[in-house]
Enzyme design. Structure first.
Site, PDB file in Angstrom:
ATOM      1  N   CYS A  96     -53.823   1.039   3.903  1.00  0.00           N
ATOM      2  CA  CYS A  96     -54.007  -0.023   4.994  1.00  0.00           C
ATOM      3  C   CYS A  96     -54.034  -1.264   4.298  1.00  0.00           C
ATOM      4  CB  CYS A  96     -55.189   0.449   5.619  1.00  0.00           C
ATOM      5  SG  CYS A  96     -55.525  -0.463   7.017  1.00  0.00           S
ATOM      6  N   HIS A 205     -54.483   6.453   6.912  1.00  0.00           N
ATOM      7  CA  HIS A 205     -55.813   6.811   6.349  1.00  0.00           C
ATOM      8  C   HIS A 205     -55.531   8.033   5.711  1.00  0.00           C
ATOM      9  CE1 HIS A 205     -57.975   2.772   6.127  1.00  0.00           C
ATOM     10  NE2 HIS A 205     -57.252   2.561   7.185  1.00  0.00           N
ATOM     11  N   GLU A 207     -57.240   9.574   3.175  1.00  0.00           N
ATOM     12  CA  GLU A 207     -58.830   9.593   2.658  1.00  0.00           C
ATOM     13  C   GLU A 207     -59.508   9.990   3.727  1.00  0.00           C
ATOM     14  OE1 GLU A 207     -59.134   5.316   3.565  1.00  0.00           O
ATOM     15  OE2 GLU A 207     -57.634   6.899   3.265  1.00  0.00           O
TER      16      GLU A 207
END
Length: 243
Positions: A96, A205, A207
């Site tokens: 990002c 994302h 994560e």
């Protein structure tokens, strides 16, 4: 996974950079830990990477996203060292805002501009793996579909026609949006890599999709919200394999 392999992976040190305004550094560190590696906190004013084997530039709003997103962070002392080490093959991942920083630092081509609908978007996003030979995607298969969260206001990837043709022709589009293009990115591009494949940037994302019960269901049926974990296991195996 046998104990020896687990020990090898735990020995891989992955630096996670924090800039003023970074939001997802702890999430990235947690993802590294869940993958079996050792996260190492790095501050934007650091110049020494303290012996890390790879680096994650996480998401957020570095320096408040003043000027262009990532434009100030690109000049942080830590980034000078990251650029130098990336040139020698060290794996670097930008997520990002981190993707924006890597583009500003010219580690990746193109730019991320305002979403075409002019609004911030947060959603579960289906992606297709287009390149499984990078340092960060070796545990995926080409054509595999995954679902990870997406949250951005300036996620619209753009580049000139020559650059896009080169990225497509050289297989450097790593992730592609499926079902819907959430921000207007050219050719539905969600993530790219450099020529060597050690530097990868993506807007969604991974994560936030690394632990069962805390991420979106998988693209081809419920996979307990862990579709993003292979990003981090991939780099651990890549580092171990290169040792």
């Amino acid at each position: 996974m046998n104990q020896a392999v687990t020990s090898e992976l735990a020995g891989v040190r992955v630096g996670v950079i924090t800039f003023p305004g970074t939001l997802d550094d702890r999430d990235a560190a947690r993802a590294v830990r869940l993958a079996g590696g050792t996260p190492v906190a790095l501050w934007h004013k650091d110049t020494d990477l303290t012996g890390v084997d790879a680096v994650v530039v996480p998401g957020g709003f570095s320096h408040g996203d003043y000027l262009r997103c990532g434009a100030i962070a690109r000049f942080a002392p830590i980034m000078e060292t990251v650029v130098e080490r990336a040139a020698t093959g060290m794996p670097v991942l930008g997520i990002c805002n981190g993707f924006q920083v890597l583009c500003e630092a010219h580690l990746l081509p193109g730019a991320l501009i305002r979403n075409d609908h002019q609004r911030f978007i947060c959603r579960e996003q289906k992606l297709r793996i287009e390149n499984a030979s990078t340092a960060w995607t070796g545990d995926y298969q080409v054509g595999q579909e995954i679902v990870v969260p997406l949250k951005n206001g300036e996620g619209n990837f753009q580049a000139d026609a020559e650059t896009i043709a080169r990225l497509e022709g050289e297989g450097r589009v790593v992730f592609r949006y499926m079902d819907v293009n959430p921000n207007g990115s050219v050719n539905d591009i969600a993530g790219i890599c450099n020529e060597a494949g050690n530097v990868v940037g993506l807007m969604p994302h991974p994560e936030h999709a690394v632990e069962a019960g805390f991420g979106p269901d998988g693209a081809t049926g419920p996979r307990q919200g862990t579709d993003g974990l292979a990003i981090f296991t991939s780099v651990l195996r890549s580092v171990v394999g290169a040792a």
